[in-house]
Write a protein that holds these residues in place. Structure first.
Motif, PDB file in Angstrom:
ATOM      1  N   ALA A   1      -3.189  -6.340  -4.018  1.00 50.22           N
ATOM      2  CA  ALA A   1      -2.042  -7.144  -3.584  1.00 50.22           C
ATOM      3  C   ALA A   1      -0.712  -6.466  -3.880  1.00 50.22           C
ATOM      4  O   ALA A   1       0.198  -6.487  -3.068  1.00 50.22           O
ATOM      5  CB  ALA A   1      -2.085  -8.520  -4.244  1.00 50.22           C
ATOM      6  N   GLY A   2      -0.596  -5.843  -5.040  1.00 54.86           N
ATOM      7  CA  GLY A   2       0.656  -5.180  -5.408  1.00 54.86           C
ATOM      8  C   GLY A   2       1.009  -4.013  -4.506  1.00 54.86           C
ATOM      9  O   GLY A   2       2.170  -3.767  -4.208  1.00 54.86           O
ATOM     10  N   GLU A   3      -0.002  -3.285  -4.033  1.00 50.64           N
ATOM     11  CA  GLU A   3       0.235  -2.132  -3.173  1.00 50.64           C
ATOM     12  C   GLU A   3       0.622  -2.523  -1.752  1.00 50.64           C
ATOM     13  O   GLU A   3       1.255  -1.755  -1.055  1.00 50.64           O
ATOM     14  CB  GLU A   3      -1.016  -1.249  -3.124  1.00 50.64           C
ATOM     15  N   THR A   4       0.237  -3.707  -1.296  1.00 53.20           N
ATOM     16  CA  THR A   4       0.540  -4.121   0.062  1.00 53.20           C
ATOM     17  C   THR A   4       1.854  -4.884   0.175  1.00 53.20           C
ATOM     18  O   THR A   4       2.333  -5.108   1.260  1.00 53.20           O
ATOM     19  CB  THR A   4      -0.586  -5.000   0.634  1.00 53.20           C
ATOM     20  N   SER A   5       2.415  -5.273  -0.947  1.00 52.41           N
ATOM     21  CA  SER A   5       3.657  -6.043  -0.929  1.00 52.41           C
ATOM     22  C   SER A   5       4.861  -5.157  -0.640  1.00 52.41           C
ATOM     23  O   SER A   5       4.987  -4.070  -1.190  1.00 52.41           O
ATOM     24  CB  SER A   5       3.861  -6.729  -2.287  1.00 52.41           C
ATOM     25  N   PRO A   6       5.785  -5.626   0.228  1.00 55.59           N
ATOM     26  CA  PRO A   6       7.014  -4.867   0.462  1.00 55.59           C
ATOM     27  C   PRO A   6       7.967  -4.963  -0.739  1.00 55.59           C
ATOM     28  O   PRO A   6       8.918  -4.208  -0.839  1.00 55.59           O
ATOM     29  CB  PRO A   6       7.614  -5.534   1.697  1.00 55.59           C
ATOM     30  N   PHE A   7       7.681  -5.898  -1.643  1.00 57.82           N
ATOM     31  CA  PHE A   7       8.507  -6.084  -2.825  1.00 57.82           C
ATOM     32  C   PHE A   7       7.868  -5.403  -4.016  1.00 57.82           C
ATOM     33  O   PHE A   7       6.719  -5.663  -4.346  1.00 57.82           O
ATOM     34  CB  PHE A   7       8.697  -7.574  -3.119  1.00 57.82           C
ATOM     35  N   GLN A   8       8.616  -4.532  -4.660  1.00 59.81           N
ATOM     36  CA  GLN A   8       8.131  -3.836  -5.837  1.00 59.81           C
ATOM     37  C   GLN A   8       9.097  -4.117  -6.989  1.00 59.81           C
ATOM     38  O   GLN A   8      10.293  -4.319  -6.768  1.00 59.81           O
ATOM     39  CB  GLN A   8       8.047  -2.326  -5.576  1.00 59.81           C
ATOM     40  N   PRO A   9       8.615  -4.148  -8.220  1.00 60.48           N
ATOM     41  CA  PRO A   9       9.494  -4.400  -9.358  1.00 60.48           C
ATOM     42  C   PRO A   9      10.680  -3.424  -9.364  1.00 60.48           C
ATOM     43  O   PRO A   9      10.521  -2.235  -9.115  1.00 60.48           O
ATOM     44  CB  PRO A   9       8.584  -4.175 -10.569  1.00 60.48           C
ATOM     45  N   GLY A  10      11.858  -3.992  -9.615  1.00 62.51           N
ATOM     46  CA  GLY A  10      13.073  -3.183  -9.675  1.00 62.51           C
ATOM     47  C   GLY A  10      13.861  -3.128  -8.373  1.00 62.51           C
ATOM     48  O   GLY A  10      14.985  -2.635  -8.341  1.00 62.51           O
ATOM     49  N   ILE A  11      13.302  -3.658  -7.293  1.00 65.12           N
ATOM     50  CA  ILE A  11      13.993  -3.641  -5.993  1.00 65.12           C
ATOM     51  C   ILE A  11      14.871  -4.872  -5.862  1.00 65.12           C
ATOM     52  O   ILE A  11      14.482  -5.969  -6.244  1.00 65.12           O
ATOM     53  CB  ILE A  11      12.963  -3.593  -4.836  1.00 65.12           C
TER      54      ILE A  11
END
Length: 156
Positions: free
Chosen positions: A127-137
């Protein structure tokens, strides 16, 4: 919503069967892709039903849910040279076999291989790899009551 893919293939090509044989395309009854796949397999056809994994929010966090990649479509081919596709028309879960006039629609083996390659690559992500939102953005809200507000993504 995040996605990954998974396909269900009933069997490998029959012994002596060439992988160069094309795949027929059947249109299923609404939400009956799994039933059509099962019944085609029971009749001795090689069937292919592709699904994608989508992640939905739940109280426990993100949960994987499988959905058809091509809703109401399934690919199939005879397991041996003498097998007729005429029985597919009366198969439970199948509405009809797609045709162009009198000629059944077919998918080339290399096109199916591309779908399988995409499925394989997408199935390895979480799930984390497919999200356009990443921590720090930084993210800005749009088209809602809080439109224009900015925030920092902490975790996905």
């Amino acid at each position: 919503m995040k996605t990954a893919l998974s396909c269900v293939v009933s069997s490998e090509p029959a012994q002596g069967e060439s992988d160069e044989q094309g795949w027929y395309v059947a249109y299923t009854q609404p939400h009956r892709e799994q039933l059509a796949h099962l019944n085609l397999t029971l009749q001795g056809f090689e069937a292919y039903f592709c699904q994608y994994k989508t992640f939905k929010k739940s109280p426990e966090g993100l949960t994987a849910v499988w959905q058809p990649m091509f809703p109401r479509y399934i690919f199939f081919r005879p397991a041996h040279a003498g097998q007729s596709i005429s029985v597919v028309h009366s198969t439970r879960g199948i509405s009809f076999v797609l045709r162009f006039g009198q000629i059944p629609a077919m998918l080339k083996p290399e096109e199916l291989q591309m779908i399988r390659a995409l499925e394989s690559a997408q199935n390895k992500v979480d799930a984390g790899e497919t999200s356009p939102f990443q921590p720090g953005i930084r993210a800005r809200l749009q088209r809602c009551g809080l439109s224009g507000l900015e925030g920092l993504v902490l975790y996905v």
